[in-house]
Design an enzyme around this catalytic site. Structure first.
Site, PDB file in Angstrom:
ATOM      1  N   CYS A   1      62.624  33.579  61.249  1.00 11.97           N
ATOM      2  CA  CYS A   1      62.921  33.835  59.823  1.00 11.97           C
ATOM      3  C   CYS A   1      62.736  35.308  59.445  1.00 11.97           C
ATOM      4  O   CYS A   1      63.124  35.723  58.355  1.00 11.97           O
ATOM      5  CB  CYS A   1      62.058  32.941  58.957  1.00 11.97           C
ATOM      6  SG  CYS A   1      62.150  31.221  59.489  1.00 11.97           S
TER       7      CYS A   1
ATOM      8  N   HIS B   1      61.392  35.680  52.555  1.00 12.23           N
ATOM      9  CA  HIS B   1      62.094  34.602  53.258  1.00 12.23           C
ATOM     10  C   HIS B   1      61.959  33.309  52.435  1.00 12.23           C
ATOM     11  O   HIS B   1      60.873  32.966  51.982  1.00 12.23           O
ATOM     12  CB  HIS B   1      61.476  34.419  54.642  1.00 12.23           C
ATOM     13  CG  HIS B   1      61.809  33.119  55.283  1.00 12.23           C
ATOM     14  ND1 HIS B   1      63.103  32.650  55.360  1.00 12.23           N
ATOM     15  CD2 HIS B   1      61.017  32.151  55.853  1.00 12.23           C
ATOM     16  CE1 HIS B   1      63.104  31.472  55.963  1.00 12.23           C
ATOM     17  NE2 HIS B   1      61.848  31.150  56.262  1.00 12.23           N
TER      18      HIS B   1
ATOM     19  N   ASN C   1      65.646  25.866  54.016  1.00 14.83           N
ATOM     20  CA  ASN C   1      65.166  27.005  54.804  1.00 14.83           C
ATOM     21  C   ASN C   1      66.239  27.334  55.844  1.00 14.83           C
ATOM     22  O   ASN C   1      66.429  26.576  56.793  1.00 14.83           O
ATOM     23  CB  ASN C   1      63.839  26.623  55.481  1.00 14.83           C
ATOM     24  CG  ASN C   1      63.280  27.727  56.361  1.00 14.83           C
ATOM     25  OD1 ASN C   1      64.007  28.662  56.727  1.00 14.83           O
ATOM     26  ND2 ASN C   1      62.020  27.614  56.725  1.00 14.83           N
TER      27      ASN C   1
HETATM   28  N1  COA Z   1      58.224  12.467  53.183  1.00 12.20           N
HETATM   29  C1  COA Z   1      57.130  11.796  52.739  1.00 12.20           C
HETATM   30  N2  COA Z   1      55.905  12.030  53.175  1.00 12.20           N
HETATM   31  C2  COA Z   1      55.739  12.996  54.100  1.00 12.20           C
HETATM   32  C3  COA Z   1      56.822  13.747  54.610  1.00 12.20           C
HETATM   33  C4  COA Z   1      58.094  13.437  54.113  1.00 12.20           C
HETATM   34  N3  COA Z   1      59.201  14.099  54.518  1.00 12.20           N
HETATM   35  N4  COA Z   1      56.354  14.632  55.503  1.00 12.20           N
HETATM   36  C5  COA Z   1      55.024  14.462  55.554  1.00 12.20           C
HETATM   37  N5  COA Z   1      54.653  13.471  54.717  1.00 12.20           N
HETATM   38  C6  COA Z   1      53.302  12.959  54.462  1.00 12.20           C
HETATM   39  C7  COA Z   1      52.344  13.285  55.578  1.00 12.20           C
HETATM   40  O1  COA Z   1      52.451  12.323  56.612  1.00 12.20           O
HETATM   41  C8  COA Z   1      51.012  13.208  54.875  1.00 12.20           C
HETATM   42  O2  COA Z   1      50.661  11.875  54.721  1.00 12.20           O
HETATM   43  P1  COA Z   1      49.112  11.401  54.882  1.00 12.20           P
HETATM   44  O3  COA Z   1      48.386  12.138  53.798  1.00 12.20           O
HETATM   45  O4  COA Z   1      49.191   9.941  54.686  1.00 12.20           O
HETATM   46  O5  COA Z   1      48.713  11.836  56.248  1.00 12.20           O
HETATM   47  C9  COA Z   1      51.319  13.756  53.484  1.00 12.20           C
HETATM   48  O6  COA Z   1      52.750  13.642  53.323  1.00 12.20           O
HETATM   49  C10 COA Z   1      50.937  15.219  53.293  1.00 12.20           C
HETATM   50  O7  COA Z   1      51.356  15.946  54.445  1.00 12.20           O
HETATM   51  P2  COA Z   1      51.105  17.485  54.583  1.00 12.20           P
HETATM   52  O8  COA Z   1      51.594  17.934  55.908  1.00 12.20           O
HETATM   53  O9  COA Z   1      49.680  17.767  54.204  1.00 12.20           O
HETATM   54  O10 COA Z   1      52.067  18.011  53.429  1.00 12.20           O
HETATM   55  P3  COA Z   1      52.157  19.438  52.861  1.00 12.20           P
HETATM   56  O11 COA Z   1      51.826  19.438  51.428  1.00 12.20           O
HETATM   57  O12 COA Z   1      51.466  20.449  53.742  1.00 12.20           O
HETATM   58  O13 COA Z   1      53.719  19.718  52.977  1.00 12.20           O
HETATM   59  C11 COA Z   1      55.268  20.933  54.328  1.00 12.20           C
HETATM   60  C12 COA Z   1      54.339  19.726  54.238  1.00 12.20           C
HETATM   61  C13 COA Z   1      55.922  20.955  55.705  1.00 12.20           C
HETATM   62  C14 COA Z   1      56.332  20.796  53.253  1.00 12.20           C
HETATM   63  C15 COA Z   1      54.428  22.199  54.101  1.00 12.20           C
HETATM   64  O14 COA Z   1      53.301  22.206  54.934  1.00 12.20           O
HETATM   65  C16 COA Z   1      55.204  23.445  54.288  1.00 12.20           C
HETATM   66  O15 COA Z   1      56.157  23.699  53.599  1.00 12.20           O
HETATM   67  N6  COA Z   1      54.797  24.302  55.241  1.00 12.20           N
HETATM   68  C17 COA Z   1      55.488  25.507  55.544  1.00 12.20           C
HETATM   69  C18 COA Z   1      56.648  25.157  56.379  1.00 12.20           C
HETATM   70  C19 COA Z   1      57.623  26.290  56.460  1.00 12.20           C
HETATM   71  O16 COA Z   1      58.012  26.821  55.472  1.00 12.20           O
HETATM   72  N7  COA Z   1      57.981  26.626  57.680  1.00 12.20           N
HETATM   73  C20 COA Z   1      58.874  27.614  57.964  1.00 12.20           C
HETATM   74  C21 COA Z   1      58.222  28.922  57.786  1.00 12.20           C
HETATM   75  S1  COA Z   1      59.271  30.152  58.275  1.00 12.20           S
END
Ligand code: COA
Length: 322
Positions: free
Chosen positions: A111, A247, A277
């Site tokens: 990215c 980004h 993204n």
């Molecule tokens: N739909 C529903 N529930 C989901 C899910 C989805 N698509 N994906 C994960 N969950 C659940 C998880 O299993 C977890 O459940 P649990 O509490 O029962 O274990 C819960 O939602 C929370 O998961 P978590 O990983 O803590 O969520 P989060 O708030 O961190 O959001 C992302 C997840 C991926 C959206 C977030 O971490 C993020 O955006 N990270 C950066 C990713 C990114 O931008 N990457 C590229 C960078 S260049």
């Protein structure tokens, strides 16, 4: 001295909304929207690859600027999802554009790729090695998403953005920075081989794997300071920056960066809500959207900062001239 003299973008036609994923994995529109800000993204067709999107973005650049590109002497495609590892996608683009004689190379910096591409083009032009450089950030991430991984498949989309860098009377690139935490490589990776990163991270399926929470924490914890560093390097203050274009990984990351800098969100263009993204393409897509809606305009001072898989980042400040 170098300038961005032309600019264009392209996104594939197929619009994928959040409900699309409800039939594939355990998720829903409300979760995706509240955690990421994403409403829709675009997916390329079968048989439509990164060099095809790049070609369309360059066509857009040509039609908007009237510039000739047959005489470019270097083509850089910044991508995480090349058509194939060899030949590089830039060579495919050279052929499609009918450019007679250009060096071609792909940059793999996830990215952060587009800004790394601009940095290299600036170096090429200012050193006199090349005179007319095309930098394209382009992705067909839909082809490398793990559709069984609900934490990541909902995030990504396809698109492309192209910029032409040429010599000019004034220097329009005001500052650069970059840096890497290779120790966190295992938090966001794509590998076809059975080799691990720091003892973890074997991915024989060739799909994107990420530790979303770790990437989120790294971005929000580091990028605001890297933006401050860049502004200082340019001898400016945040008040002098008309737009910060980070980004477009996730709307919550962007909002957290803006809040940490006490910088107004209205001056932070994004592409994640409409296009997801798009990795290397996200910054040019955000700039294009902002230009269309009366945001970024000629004469503005624009800070761009890309960050992601590496984990690596690259930033620049540019006098926008289009
Ligand atoms: N739909 C529903 N529930 C989901 C899910 C989805 N698509 N994906 C994960 N969950 C659940 C998880 O299993 C977890 O459940 P649990 O509490 O029962 O274990 C819960 O939602 C929370 O998961 P978590 O990983 O803590 O969520 P989060 O708030 O961190 O959001 C992302 C997840 C991926 C959206 C977030 O971490 C993020 O955006 N990270 C950066 C990713 C990114 O931008 N990457 C590229 C960078 S260049």
């Amino acid at each position: 001295m170098s300038q961005i003299t032309a600019f264009g973008t392209y996104v594939p036609e197929k619009i994928i909304n959040n409900h699309y994923f409800e039939n594939l994995i355990d998720t829903n529109d409300e979760w995706i929207l509240s955690r990421t800000g994403i409403r829709t993204r675009r997916f390329a067709k079968d048989g439509e690859y990164t060099s095809d999107l790049s070609y369309k973005a360059v066509q857009d650049l040509v039609s908007k600027s009237g510039k000739e590109v047959k005489d470019v002497d270097f083509i850089i495609i910044c991508t995480t999802s090349p058509d194939q590892p060899m030949p590089n996608s830039a060579s495919r683009l050279q052929y499609k554009l009918g450019v007679e004689n250009a060096g071609c190379n792909d940059i793999y910096a996830a990215c952060a790729g587009f800004v790394y591409g601009l940095q290299m083009a600036h170096g090429f032009v200012n050193s006199g090695i090349y005179q007319k450089v095309l930098v394209v950030g382009a992705e067909t991430l839909s082809k490398i998403i793990d559709m069984d991984d609900r934490t990541s498949c909902i995030l990504f989309g396809d698109g492309a953005g192209a910029a032409l860098i040429e010599p000019g009377e004034d220097e329009h690139f005001l500052a650069f920075n970059s840096g890497t935490n290779g120790d966190l490589g295992h938090d966001l990776y794509l590998s076809h081989k059975k080799n691990s990163i720091n003892g973890v991270g074997i991915n024989p399926n060739g799909r994107i794997i990420q530790n979303g929470r770790s990437v989120f924490k790294w971005a929000v914890g580091n990028i605001p300071n890297k933006i401050r560093d860049l502004v200082e390097k340019a001898g400016l203050t945040l008040d002098d920056i008309d737009h910060i274009v980070p980004h477009s990984a996730n709307l919550r990351i962007i909002e957290a960066i803006a809040k940490s800098l006490d910088y107004p969100m209205e001056k932070v263009p994004e592409s994640v809500t409409e296009f997801g993204n798009t990795s290397s393409a996200s910054i040019p897509l955000a700039i294009a959207k902002s230009m269309q809606t009366g945001g970024i305009k000629k004469g503005d001072t624009v800070l761009m900062i890309g960050f992601g898989g590496g984990l690596t980042f690259a930033g620049t400040i540019v006098k926008w001239n289009i």
